[in-house]
Design an enzyme around this catalytic site. Structure first.
Site, PDB file in Angstrom:
ATOM      1  N   SER A 178      -7.407 -24.647 -52.956  1.00 10.61           N
ATOM      2  CA  SER A 178      -6.519 -25.633 -53.578  1.00 10.61           C
ATOM      3  C   SER A 178      -7.259 -26.914 -53.902  1.00 10.61           C
ATOM      4  O   SER A 178      -6.767 -27.726 -54.673  1.00 10.61           O
ATOM      5  CB  SER A 178      -5.381 -25.980 -52.613  1.00 10.61           C
ATOM      6  OG  SER A 178      -4.689 -24.831 -52.233  1.00 10.61           O
ATOM      7  N   HIS A 183      -7.313 -20.153 -59.010  1.00 12.74           N
ATOM      8  CA  HIS A 183      -6.287 -20.750 -58.150  1.00 12.74           C
ATOM      9  C   HIS A 183      -4.906 -20.237 -58.547  1.00 12.74           C
ATOM     10  O   HIS A 183      -4.364 -20.637 -59.574  1.00 12.74           O
ATOM     11  CB  HIS A 183      -6.384 -22.279 -58.276  1.00 12.74           C
ATOM     12  CG  HIS A 183      -5.442 -23.033 -57.417  1.00 12.74           C
ATOM     13  ND1 HIS A 183      -4.966 -24.274 -57.730  1.00 12.74           N
ATOM     14  CD2 HIS A 183      -4.863 -22.714 -56.229  1.00 12.74           C
ATOM     15  CE1 HIS A 183      -4.156 -24.706 -56.780  1.00 12.74           C
ATOM     16  NE2 HIS A 183      -4.067 -23.767 -55.872  1.00 12.74           N
ATOM     17  N   GLU A 230      -4.866 -21.511 -62.248  1.00  9.81           N
ATOM     18  CA  GLU A 230      -5.743 -22.616 -62.648  1.00  9.81           C
ATOM     19  C   GLU A 230      -7.180 -22.090 -62.520  1.00  9.81           C
ATOM     20  O   GLU A 230      -7.577 -21.635 -61.446  1.00  9.81           O
ATOM     21  CB  GLU A 230      -5.493 -23.798 -61.690  1.00  9.81           C
ATOM     22  CG  GLU A 230      -5.967 -25.139 -62.180  1.00  9.81           C
ATOM     23  CD  GLU A 230      -5.599 -26.272 -61.201  1.00  9.81           C
ATOM     24  OE1 GLU A 230      -5.386 -26.012 -60.001  1.00  9.81           O
ATOM     25  OE2 GLU A 230      -5.540 -27.431 -61.653  1.00  9.81           O
ATOM     26  N   ASN A 288      -3.037 -29.925 -57.644  1.00 12.72           N
ATOM     27  CA  ASN A 288      -2.783 -30.596 -56.362  1.00 12.72           C
ATOM     28  C   ASN A 288      -3.020 -32.096 -56.412  1.00 12.72           C
ATOM     29  O   ASN A 288      -2.474 -32.833 -55.593  1.00 12.72           O
ATOM     30  CB  ASN A 288      -3.588 -29.935 -55.251  1.00 12.72           C
ATOM     31  CG  ASN A 288      -2.903 -28.646 -54.834  1.00 12.72           C
ATOM     32  OD1 ASN A 288      -1.742 -28.668 -54.444  1.00 12.72           O
ATOM     33  ND2 ASN A 288      -3.585 -27.526 -54.974  1.00 12.72           N
TER      34      ASN A 288
END
Ligand SMILES: NC(=O)c1ccc[n+]([C@@H]2O[C@H](COP(=O)([O-])OP(=O)(O)OC[C@H]3O[C@@H](n4cnc5c(N)ncnc54)[C@H](O)[C@@H]3O)[C@@H](O)[C@H]2O)c1
Length: 272
Positions: free
Chosen positions: A108, A129, A141, A179
């Site tokens: 992350s 991701h 991602e 994130n």
């Protein structure tokens, strides 16, 4: 393909890879982890099958438990969000997987560039991701480390599409895009709770009904895992040197108490 880490994300990734018709080896050295991962995958597939969207038996047959790292054309690492542990996996995978194999991380927040740096193939290291729950959420991602080649990034974009996902490419900055945006939101919700601004249900209702989010920030933090949230915020905090990313003390305290969210049965909420 090899998936390393059989927790909620590794299990979900193994599931979607196997559902696409590929064979996948699933490795996790912790006692009982692979068995728990397989049980969770089976449960998820049965739920999807009830809606007509899965073939549990054939999908399960394509997932093979691996007692150690094994050769494959692609590794997707999904272990605990800990830089040292991930570097160790990448170092070992670099020795075990063929030179042309791609090494991907579902991290992350940990820099792809630093995972690449412990291998002899930084051009073939990349971030892939996924989002939780993996079988449901479409986004992947794709993160390029400093040395990731165009070819490697393109292969991961293609794979994401073949798995029925929609890729979005990002560069290797702390928290990437997802994130960096999400964690300050979850953290601020924890501060609002800690300061007694509102009860958890009210905080979450504001996001679900006011912003049309499917889950409120506290329920989402519980789903992600409060330990994982704190680990991501620490990477953001250190990476940017900006106090706005420091984890809320209440989040840290819940983690100290073992209240990790859904996976431990209790976080901001209790789970049966
Ligand atoms: N939880 C989320 O919503 C979410 C979303 C996207 C990405 N991620 C990332 O995915 C990764 C895994 O998160 P998770 O939620 O699945 O965590 P989790 O706690 O559910 O699972 C982690 C698994 O890794 C295993 N593990 C630990 N060290 C290992 C090692 N050295 N080798 C192999 N396995 C090891 C543990 O036994 C456990 O089964 C983290 O990097 C996290 O940041 C999580």
């Amino acid at each position: 393909m090899l998936v390393v880490g059989a927790g909620q994300m590794g299990g979900g990734i193994a599931q979607v890879v196997a559902a696409s018709g590929r064979r996948v080896s699933l490795h996790d050295p912790y006692p009982g982890a692979v068995e728990r991962g397989l049980a969770a995958i089976e449960k998820s597939l049965k739920r999807l099958a009830e809606k007509g969207g899965a073939d549990p038996e054939n999908t399960m047959d394509r997932i093979e438990p691996a007692p150690h790292l094994v050769a494959a054309d692609l590794m997707i690492e999904a272990i605990t969000e800990d830089a040292g542990a991930k570097e160790d996996v990448f170092r070992r995978a670099d020795e075990v997987l063929p030179a042309e194999a791609v090494l991907a991380s579902n991290t992350s927040s940990i820099p792809i560039t630093s995972l690449a740096a412990v291998t002899t193939r930084p051009d073939r290291v990349v971030g892939m991701h996924f989002f939780n729950p993996v079988p449901v959420l479409k986004l992947v991602e794709v993160i390029r480390g400093l040395e990731t080649s165009d070819e490697t990034a393109a292969a991961i974009v293609r794979l994401a599409e073949e798995l029925g996902k929609v890729p979005a490419e990002a560069r290797d900055f702390p928290g990437f895009v997802s994130n960096r945006i999400l964690m300050p939101f979850l953290n601020e919700a924890a501060y609002a709770l800690m300061e007694g601004v509102a009860e958890p249900e009210a905080i979450d209702r504001i996001a679900t009904l006011g912003f049309a989010h499917p889950l409120g920030p506290l329920a989402l933090a519980d789903l992600i895992g409060l330990d994982t949230c704190v680990a991501i915020m620490e990477v953001l905090h250190e990476g940017f040197g900006d106090p706005k990313f420091a984890p809320c003390p209440l989040l840290r305290q819940y983690v100290q108490a073992g209240r990790l969210g859904r996976k431990s049965g209790r976080g901001f909420y209790e789970y049966a």
